[in-house]
Design an enzyme around this catalytic site. Sequence first.
Site, PDB file in Angstrom:
ATOM      1  N   GLU A   1      28.837  27.974  35.988  1.00 34.56           N
ATOM      2  CA  GLU A   1      28.149  28.877  37.141  1.00 34.56           C
ATOM      3  C   GLU A   1      27.682  27.848  38.015  1.00 34.56           C
ATOM      4  O   GLU A   1      26.810  26.990  37.671  1.00 34.56           O
ATOM      5  CB  GLU A   1      27.124  29.616  36.196  1.00 34.56           C
ATOM      6  CG  GLU A   1      26.164  30.500  37.024  1.00 34.56           C
ATOM      7  CD  GLU A   1      25.056  31.057  36.135  1.00 34.56           C
ATOM      8  OE1 GLU A   1      24.579  32.053  36.742  1.00 34.56           O
ATOM      9  OE2 GLU A   1      24.767  30.536  35.240  1.00 34.56           O
TER      10      GLU A   1
ATOM     11  N   CYS B   1      27.206  34.214  32.835  1.00 32.07           N
ATOM     12  CA  CYS B   1      25.958  33.896  32.337  1.00 32.07           C
ATOM     13  C   CYS B   1      25.247  34.906  31.429  1.00 32.07           C
ATOM     14  O   CYS B   1      25.712  35.217  30.469  1.00 32.07           O
ATOM     15  CB  CYS B   1      25.044  32.889  33.058  1.00 32.07           C
ATOM     16  SG  CYS B   1      24.007  31.707  32.205  1.00 32.07           S
TER      17      CYS B   1
ATOM     18  N   LYS C   1      27.161  39.356  39.891  1.00 32.08           N
ATOM     19  CA  LYS C   1      26.401  39.389  38.315  1.00 32.08           C
ATOM     20  C   LYS C   1      25.340  40.449  38.150  1.00 32.08           C
ATOM     21  O   LYS C   1      24.615  40.819  38.889  1.00 32.08           O
ATOM     22  CB  LYS C   1      25.637  38.009  38.243  1.00 32.08           C
ATOM     23  CG  LYS C   1      25.034  37.812  36.777  1.00 32.08           C
ATOM     24  CD  LYS C   1      24.199  36.124  36.765  1.00 32.08           C
ATOM     25  CE  LYS C   1      23.689  35.855  35.539  1.00 32.08           C
ATOM     26  NZ  LYS C   1      23.216  34.748  35.519  1.00 32.08           N
TER      27      LYS C   1
END
Length: 296
Positions: free
Chosen positions: A46, A156, A119
């Site tokens: 990431e 993540c 995300k």
Amino acid sequence: MSRAEAATLAVIQMHMTDRLEDNLSRAEAHVRSAAGQGAQVILLPELFENLYFCQAEREEYFALAHPVAGHPFLGRFQNLAQELGVVLPVSFFEAAGQAHYNSLATIDASGELLGVYRKSHIPDGPGYEEKYYFNPGDTGFKVWDTRHGRVGVGICWDQWYPETARAMMLLGADFLLYPTAIGSEPAEVATPNSYQMWQRAMAGHAVSNSSYVGAANRIGTETVEGTQQTYYGHAFVADYTGELVAEFSSGDEGALLHRLDLAAARKFRAGMGFFRDRRPELYGPLLTLDGHTRRD
């Protein structure tokens, strides 16, 4: 496109500096090394373009964000994917109008940019001040049909949520990937600093979805605005039973490869019946924050 029977996955573990070109060159070298070893899908960590700047809240770091169109390095990785014939999910800091996102572009082995995922789950805590920088993603979860399988990618903090994994599998993913930047917590934080817990969460997704899962992480100690964190590495691949079949340590740098038998995973998944026996009509509480409240 016919459904892939197998694919060789590589997850990259690497350190970062505050110099863009240094990070891009290192990432490209790792991708080339992985492809030379036979990797067909290669996952970078990431936000590998810089130090993990979310350790601190500073206005100047918004300058690191760029739109997809004319992006300073996505084109470079499109050319690399086309040259090597590999699939590259590439994490980047996206600017879109007045919004900013923690995003990922999936590049097919032809070099085509298949789309962008933003995300969904944004953390907020000491050392991980992401809500200051990123709007919550508005793309919904994404699965891409690539030359080397149907790839679902979360980013993540997404990796802790079973809903993310299940949604991507329902969308048809063959396997799940999670680029990550995670490690130590500041001294004042009482939550566990455990790579084992991090791995177990994703191994659980592998079990519950009968799917391969791969995670890439950064390593090294980074200092941003006086705050210091050490990223614990331990990138890994879990098979469709949840077994960790490949794992780096906290100090390894490079490409971790594993051959995914996607046909065997599909057969096993059907036989387990996890998706056959689902009861979506009973899952209404999952669509609420408190388990009860409904809108009229």
